[in-house]
Design a protein around this motif. Structure first.
Motif, PDB file in Angstrom:
ATOM      1  N   THR A 193       0.811  -1.210   0.000  1.00 57.56           N
ATOM      2  CA  THR A 193       0.000   0.000   0.000  1.00 57.56           C
ATOM      3  C   THR A 193       0.849   1.267   0.000  1.00 57.56           C
ATOM      4  OG1 THR A 193      -0.144  -0.158   2.414  1.00 57.56           O
ATOM      5  CG2 THR A 193      -1.935  -1.114   1.144  1.00 57.56           C
ATOM      6  N   ARG A 194       2.047   1.215   0.581  1.00 56.42           N
ATOM      7  CA  ARG A 194       2.876   2.428   0.643  1.00 56.42           C
ATOM      8  C   ARG A 194       3.344   2.877  -0.734  1.00 56.42           C
ATOM      9  NH1 ARG A 194       8.222   0.945   0.239  1.00 56.42           N
ATOM     10  NH2 ARG A 194       8.756  -1.238   0.687  1.00 56.42           N
ATOM     11  N   ARG A 195       3.277   1.997  -1.718  1.00 63.41           N
ATOM     12  CA  ARG A 195       3.678   2.365  -3.077  1.00 63.41           C
ATOM     13  C   ARG A 195       2.548   3.043  -3.852  1.00 63.41           C
ATOM     14  NH1 ARG A 195       6.983  -3.032  -5.160  1.00 63.41           N
ATOM     15  NH2 ARG A 195       8.752  -2.861  -3.711  1.00 63.41           N
ATOM     16  N   PHE A 196       1.345   2.957  -3.314  1.00 63.46           N
ATOM     17  CA  PHE A 196       0.209   3.528  -4.026  1.00 63.46           C
ATOM     18  C   PHE A 196       0.205   5.046  -3.907  1.00 63.46           C
ATOM     19  CE2 PHE A 196      -4.204   5.132  -3.641  1.00 63.46           C
ATOM     20  CZ  PHE A 196      -4.568   4.971  -4.965  1.00 63.46           C
TER      21      PHE A 196
ATOM     22  N   PRO B  66     -12.147   4.066 -11.829  1.00 57.10           N
ATOM     23  CA  PRO B  66     -10.839   3.595 -11.339  1.00 57.10           C
ATOM     24  C   PRO B  66     -11.010   2.617 -10.178  1.00 57.10           C
ATOM     25  CG  PRO B  66     -11.274   5.823 -10.567  1.00 57.10           C
ATOM     26  CD  PRO B  66     -12.465   5.419 -11.386  1.00 57.10           C
ATOM     27  N   VAL B  67     -10.292   1.493 -10.257  1.00 56.44           N
ATOM     28  CA  VAL B  67     -10.368   0.444  -9.236  1.00 56.44           C
ATOM     29  C   VAL B  67      -8.948   0.075  -8.821  1.00 56.44           C
ATOM     30  CG1 VAL B  67     -11.202  -1.862  -8.653  1.00 56.44           C
ATOM     31  CG2 VAL B  67     -12.464  -0.461 -10.316  1.00 56.44           C
ATOM     32  N   VAL B  68      -8.676   0.080  -7.521  1.00 53.81           N
ATOM     33  CA  VAL B  68      -7.361  -0.311  -7.014  1.00 53.81           C
ATOM     34  C   VAL B  68      -7.533  -1.547  -6.138  1.00 53.81           C
ATOM     35  CG1 VAL B  68      -5.302   0.382  -5.748  1.00 53.81           C
ATOM     36  CG2 VAL B  68      -6.596   2.076  -7.058  1.00 53.81           C
ATOM     37  N   ILE B  69      -6.745  -2.574  -6.430  1.00 51.33           N
ATOM     38  CA  ILE B  69      -6.808  -3.846  -5.714  1.00 51.33           C
ATOM     39  C   ILE B  69      -5.553  -3.955  -4.847  1.00 51.33           C
ATOM     40  CG2 ILE B  69      -6.958  -6.350  -5.980  1.00 51.33           C
ATOM     41  CD1 ILE B  69      -7.898  -5.548  -8.975  1.00 51.33           C
ATOM     42  N   PHE B  70      -5.746  -3.977  -3.539  1.00 52.42           N
ATOM     43  CA  PHE B  70      -4.633  -4.076  -2.603  1.00 52.42           C
ATOM     44  C   PHE B  70      -4.498  -5.522  -2.126  1.00 52.42           C
ATOM     45  CE2 PHE B  70      -6.138   0.319  -2.226  1.00 52.42           C
ATOM     46  CZ  PHE B  70      -4.955   1.019  -2.418  1.00 52.42           C
ATOM     47  N   LEU B  71      -3.327  -6.099  -2.347  1.00 52.68           N
ATOM     48  CA  LEU B  71      -3.100  -7.479  -1.941  1.00 52.68           C
ATOM     49  C   LEU B  71      -2.746  -7.596  -0.467  1.00 52.68           C
ATOM     50  CD1 LEU B  71      -1.170  -9.047  -4.961  1.00 52.68           C
ATOM     51  CD2 LEU B  71      -3.611  -9.062  -4.467  1.00 52.68           C
ATOM     52  N   ARG B  72      -2.197  -6.545   0.103  1.00 50.90           N
ATOM     53  CA  ARG B  72      -1.807  -6.569   1.503  1.00 50.90           C
ATOM     54  C   ARG B  72      -2.496  -5.438   2.260  1.00 50.90           C
ATOM     55  NH1 ARG B  72       4.583  -7.340   2.059  1.00 50.90           N
ATOM     56  NH2 ARG B  72       3.895  -7.894   4.153  1.00 50.90           N
ATOM     57  N   GLY B  73      -2.412  -5.508   3.595  1.00 53.48           N
ATOM     58  CA  GLY B  73      -3.044  -4.492   4.410  1.00 53.48           C
ATOM     59  C   GLY B  73      -2.214  -3.229   4.487  1.00 53.48           C
TER      60      GLY B  73
END
Length: 274
Positions: A84-87, A110-117
């Motif tokens: 998430t810190r890279r977003f 726009p849709v963002v899919i985060f794999l981690r918390g």
């Protein structure tokens, strides 16, 4: 350069666009079951060539068209973020504005899919204390906020394949993995087939079933290897070439075992011991 897991994730969205929208953008899924709905991937190379230096690469631009005109065409911009810190919501907003101007449309989701918390901005507001002059938001889907058991038996193939990315106790890791692999056959191969038709399929099309099962195995194995590599790097530093080779060749069951060991191990030897 995107990893093989990243490419597989892109392929999932392109190969199963309706299920991707139903899972990641359910508020925009109205009318997807209408006859003749078309899903058209927008080639990133074309956007890059036309946007030039302003191009900001996202994962999967996907255009949805309704021939019966019940809805105007919508462009879905899917972005996958492992950390998430890279977003950057600024980068995403820039990209949406660039594509809107380039394609002459304001119909963008726009849709963002985060794999981690982790924490991430969900809205961008530019203006003063009197008013907002620019307001931007997007749809966020965080796998780590999903309970894996809530998706057991789901008819959505993307949800089933990503069960290991969802929240679950360590004691259920094997059950989650098995449910993900089982879902490929139940959801994809056997969709809309009767019991008799399923038996016929198993008898006459075993090679195809093996291919799809193999894809599920590769997708899940690469996801396990990716998470284990990140954990090893965080705890012990960048893995050596020898360990990298072991990560690349190990099966999913072995990777799951190593991951469990890595959570408490004091040394690398404790993880990779036979």
């Amino acid at each position: 350069m995107p990893s093989s897991h990243d490419q597989n994730f892109k392929n999932l969205i392109i190969d199963y666009p309706r299920q991707a929208i139903e899972l990641f953008a359910p508020d925009e899924a109205e009318g997807l079951s209408a006859p003749g709905v078309r899903y058209l991937p927008v080639r990133e190379e074309q956007l890059k060539e036309r946007l030039g230096d302003r191009f900001r690469e996202l994962d999967t631009p996907l255009l949805v068209e309704w021939p019966d005109r019940r809805r105007e065409a919508l462009l879905f911009l899917f972005e996958e973020e492992t950390k998430t810190r890279r977003f950057s919501i600024y980068r995403l907003a820039h990209y949406c504005l660039d594509v809107a101007e380039l394609l002459g449309t304001e119909r963008i989701v726009p849709v963002v899919i985060f794999l981690r918390g982790g924490h991430y901005a969900t809205e961008l507001r530019l203006g003063s204390e009197r008013r907002a002059y620019l307001a931007f938001a997007y749809l966020a889907y965080a796998f780590r906020q999903q309970q894996a058991r809530d998706h057991f038996g789901s008819p959505n193939l993307i949800a089933r394949l990503n069960l290991p990315n969802m929240r679950h106790p360590r004691s259920e890791r094997v059950a989650v993995y098995a449910e993900a692999v089982r879902g490929v056959l139940e959801v994809d191969i056997y969709a809309h087939l009767s019991e008799e038709e399923r038996m016929i399929y198993q008898q006459e099309h075993a090679p195809e079933a093996a291919v799809i099962s193999g894809f599920a195995e590769r997708f899940l194995r690469q996801g396990e290897a990716r998470l284990l590599r990140q954990l090893l790097t965080k705890r012990f530093g960048k893995p050596s070439e020898l360990i990298e080779r072991r990560l690349e060749t190990a099966d999913a069951e072995t990777l799951a075992l190593w991951f469990d060991r890595a959570l408490e191990a004091r040394a690398l030897e404790d993880i990779f011991c036979d």
